[in-house]
Design a protein around this motif. Structure first.
Motif, short mmCIF file in Angstrom:
data_model
loop_
_atom_site.label_atom_id
_atom_site.label_comp_id
_atom_site.label_asym_id
_atom_site.label_seq_id
_atom_site.Cartn_x
_atom_site.Cartn_y
_atom_site.Cartn_z
N SER A 166 0.81 -1.22 0.00
CA SER A 166 0.00 0.00 0.00
C SER A 166 0.84 1.27 0.00
N TRP A 167 1.99 1.19 0.64
CA TRP A 167 2.85 2.37 0.78
C TRP A 167 4.23 2.04 0.24
N ALA A 171 7.32 6.43 1.93
CA ALA A 171 6.10 7.22 1.82
C ALA A 171 5.88 8.15 3.01
N TYR A 182 2.81 12.19 5.17
CA TYR A 182 3.19 11.23 4.13
C TYR A 182 3.04 11.87 2.76
N LYS A 186 3.02 8.46 -3.04
CA LYS A 186 3.61 7.16 -2.71
C LYS A 186 2.63 6.25 -1.98
N LEU A 187 1.36 6.60 -2.08
CA LEU A 187 0.27 5.78 -1.56
C LEU A 187 -0.40 5.06 -2.72
N ALA A 206 2.59 1.05 7.72
CA ALA A 206 3.60 1.36 6.70
C ALA A 206 4.24 0.08 6.18
N ARG A 207 4.81 0.18 4.98
CA ARG A 207 5.51 -0.98 4.42
C ARG A 207 6.57 -1.46 5.41
#
Length: 439
Positions: A166-167, A171, A182, A186-187, A206-207
């Motif tokens: 997702s990120w 991000a 953020y 980058k989302l 977050a990733r």
């Protein structure tokens, strides 16, 4: 550096032998004793194991014979491994979460959180439930059929890994001066619509440090192998012979190219049930001590469960295993393995139940550290395994025996690390960090 094998410590409360809880050296309340698990984790980490592995079921066995087993009370695996992440630094933390009775968003969120908590040591053992009783806890009268379970699992994996992306890695800028928390560019919103799931996203985590937690699977049926070739990075499997393990290894590795994958992108780690002694006689005596604690009815009940949730109590215990229909609710690969074992060794129901009381159909080794290392080396060097998921009869003693005896022998032979290669599970397993699919 020459190729080295990988080791997982498969933890099961009191140990893998079904009668282990009755042994005087085993804490009977181990399933809910965090101090016990902390000790196990630290034994395994000191020995440089790659990972701890905790299996799971979302139903408690309650049939009459269940009251004779230590299988009905234990921690939820992700909760346990989150706690263990705070008392360990390097060892991987792999937990089972079923695709049959979970939602993808929950699983994605929990494992991403564990990866952050542990600094990049999480692994998800993706399973389709093989315990028919689980259906009754989730609004169903009967278990999901084998084909549908795998169809759901494939899409479940697609959603979870999509949510993990997702990120982008950077991000979250969290720039106090500018006020930007953020970077919206980058989302990435998944917006998945499929046969089984509708999930918009994004994930509210977050990733993770590994990019994605390591994907582990244990299915060995035809459908399970194909899913593993497409999606898994580690496969746990039950194999009882070198030839069988070699055939499985070659078959699964041979499926990878059609998914654009290299042989090194998947580590195959057969389960091995190990009883270690200073001499072979001592190891055999130790094993027999546990076997003497097995009540015939308990062994047969365990066998029925492993064959695919069949009640064998109506058949003569000293008679042969009856012909059983292909299980729809259980593990088809394990049913095949145990049926073949009974025929090959001409075992009665009671004999087969007693035989699997420790390893449940996994390859079993009883001997000295040198003898056990010989067999592990043979499988590793002859195309049968990239490593092993280690099952011991009792805890903590069995794990200490392996850590203090077999691990040093493997290290002396240059087959196993003396120090961790990195800080993440991926680094220690030699697996690449996945890129973000949206880039």
């Amino acid at each position: 550096m020459s190729r080295q094998l990988k080791l997982g410590a498969f933890l099961m409360a009191t140990g893998h032998h079904v009668a282990a809880w009755r042994h005087p050296d085993v804490p009977a309340n181990a399933g809910l004793d965090f101090a016990h698990y902390k000790r196990l984790a630290q034994i395994a980490e000191a020995a440089k194991f790659d990972a701890l592995f905790v299996a799971d079921s979302v139903a408690a066995p309650t049939q009459d014979i269940a009251s004779r087993m230590a299988r009905s009370d234990h921690f939820e695996p992700l909760t346990l491994l989150s706690a263990l992440s705070a008392v360990t630094e390097h060892i991987g933390l792999i937990a089972t979460a079923t695709t049959s009775y979970n939602e993808p968003y929950h699983v994605a969120r929990k494992f991403a959180s564990l990866d952050h908590l542990s600094g990049g040591r999480a692994g998800w053992n993706l399973v389709t439930s093989d315990n028919a009783a689980e259906a009754l806890n989730f609004g169903r009268d009967e278990h999901i059929g084998h084909a549908e379970r795998y169809s759901r699992a494939r899409e479940f994996h697609q959603v979870v890994t999509g949510l993990w992306d997702s990120w982008e890695d950077d991000a979250f800028v969290r720039d106090k001066a500018s006020g930007a928390y953020y970077d919206p560019a980058k989302l990435h919103v998944l917006d998945h619509v499929g046969e089984h799931f509708r999930v918009k996203g994004p994930l509210n985590v977050a990733r993770s440090p590994q990019g994605q937690p390591v994907i582990v699977q244990a299915g060995s049926s035809e459908t399970g192998r194909e899913l593993a070739a497409q999606t898994a990075e580690v496969v746990f499997t039950a194999q009882t012979s070198l030839a069988g393990a070699q055939a499985f290894y070659a078959d699964l590795k041979g499926r990878l190219p059609k998914y654009g994958r290299s042989a090194d992108s998947l580590k195959i780690m057969p389960g091995v049930f190990v009883v270690v002694g200073g001499t072979e006689a001592e190891a055999q005596e130790k094993c027999e001590t546990f076997q003497q604690l097995v009540e015939p009815e308990v062994g047969v009940a365990l066998l029925g469960r492993m064959l695919g949730n069949f009640d064998l109590s109506k058949y003569p215990l000293d008679g042969p295993l009856p012909e059983l229909p292909l299980t729809e609710s259980g593990q088809q690969s394990r049913q095949k393995l145990l049926t073949e074992l009974a025929g090959r060794e001409n075992l009665s129901i009671a004999e087969l139940g007693r035989k699997i009381a420790g390893g449940r159909g996994h390859y079993s080794l009883v001997g000295t550290p040198e003898q056990i290392a010989d067999r592990l080396q043979e499988w590793f060097e002859q195309g049968a395994a990239d490593g092993f998921n280690v099952l011991v009869p009792h805890l903590p003693g069995g794990l200490e025996d392996f850590a203090n005896g077999v691990v040093p022998e493997l290290q002396r032979r240059g087959l196993f690390r003396t120090e961790y290669e990195g800080r993440t599970l991926r680094q220690n397993l030699g697996l690449a960090r996945p890129g973000n699919r949206f880039l």
